[in-house]
Design an enzyme around this catalytic site. Structure first.
Site, PDB file in Angstrom:
ATOM      1  N   CYS A 249      28.033   0.588  67.303  1.00 26.46           N
ATOM      2  CA  CYS A 249      27.321  -0.535  66.097  1.00 26.46           C
ATOM      3  C   CYS A 249      26.189   0.062  65.929  1.00 26.46           C
ATOM      4  O   CYS A 249      25.390  -0.109  66.797  1.00 26.46           O
ATOM      5  CB  CYS A 249      27.650  -1.985  66.457  1.00 26.46           C
ATOM      6  SG  CYS A 249      27.028  -3.006  65.246  1.00 26.46           S
TER       7      CYS A 249
ATOM      8  N   ARG B 194      33.407   1.056  71.365  1.00 23.04           N
ATOM      9  CA  ARG B 194      33.000   0.719  70.062  1.00 23.04           C
ATOM     10  C   ARG B 194      31.392   1.155  69.986  1.00 23.04           C
ATOM     11  O   ARG B 194      30.589   0.903  71.028  1.00 23.04           O
ATOM     12  CB  ARG B 194      33.040  -0.607  69.463  1.00 23.04           C
ATOM     13  CG  ARG B 194      32.548  -0.982  68.378  1.00 23.04           C
ATOM     14  CD  ARG B 194      32.549  -2.598  68.015  1.00 23.04           C
ATOM     15  NE  ARG B 194      31.538  -3.335  68.663  1.00 23.04           N
ATOM     16  CZ  ARG B 194      31.346  -4.373  68.651  1.00 23.04           C
ATOM     17  NH1 ARG B 194      32.389  -5.398  67.696  1.00 23.04           N
ATOM     18  NH2 ARG B 194      30.446  -5.267  69.173  1.00 23.04           N
TER      19      ARG B 194
END
Length: 130
Positions: free
Chosen positions: A110, A108
């Site tokens: 962000c 991920r």
């Protein structure tokens, strides 16, 4: 046939949330466009001042697309989370964590951005492999 392998090394920092350093995967790839807090019944943005509820709507929208593609959260290998305000990171992370087993969570990224479509508070996209 899908293969999915979690990549972990002590030579890089430990994840600071429900994700893994990397995923190696083979199979049919599904690239899901960024989803925002639009309610499919009204086609309107919902919860304009509540990042928690917006994140729940975003995850529901992602799940609907994954399901239509024959995938589940366990097929997701990569996500990108876009936040209007990085101060919302912990709140979004808490909601996001409900959808992924920490041992099998995707890679991920962000980031905080200046502005998101329709002035929403959060947008998330993902890549899944069948």
């Amino acid at each position: 046939m899908t293969t999915r392998k979690i990549i972990k090394t002590d030579k890089a920092p430990e994840p600071v949330g429900p994700y893994n350093q990397a995923i190696a995967a083979t199979g049919q790839m599904i690239f899901v466009s960024g989803q925002i807090a639009i309610d499919t019944k009204t086609n309107q943005i919902v919860y304009t001042d509540d990042v928690s509820k917006q994140t729940e709507q975003v995850m529901a929208n992602l799940e609907a697309i994954l399901t239509a593609a024959g995938a589940t959260w366990s097929n997701v290998v990569k996500t990108t989370v876009f936040l209007k305000d990085m101060n919302d990171f912990a709140t979004v992370n808490t909601i996001y964590a409900k959808y992924f087993n920490p041992d099998n969570a995707p890679a991920r990224a962000c980031v905080e951005v200046a502005r998101l479509p329709k002035d929403v508070l959060v947008e998330i996209d993902c890549i899944a492999v069948l």
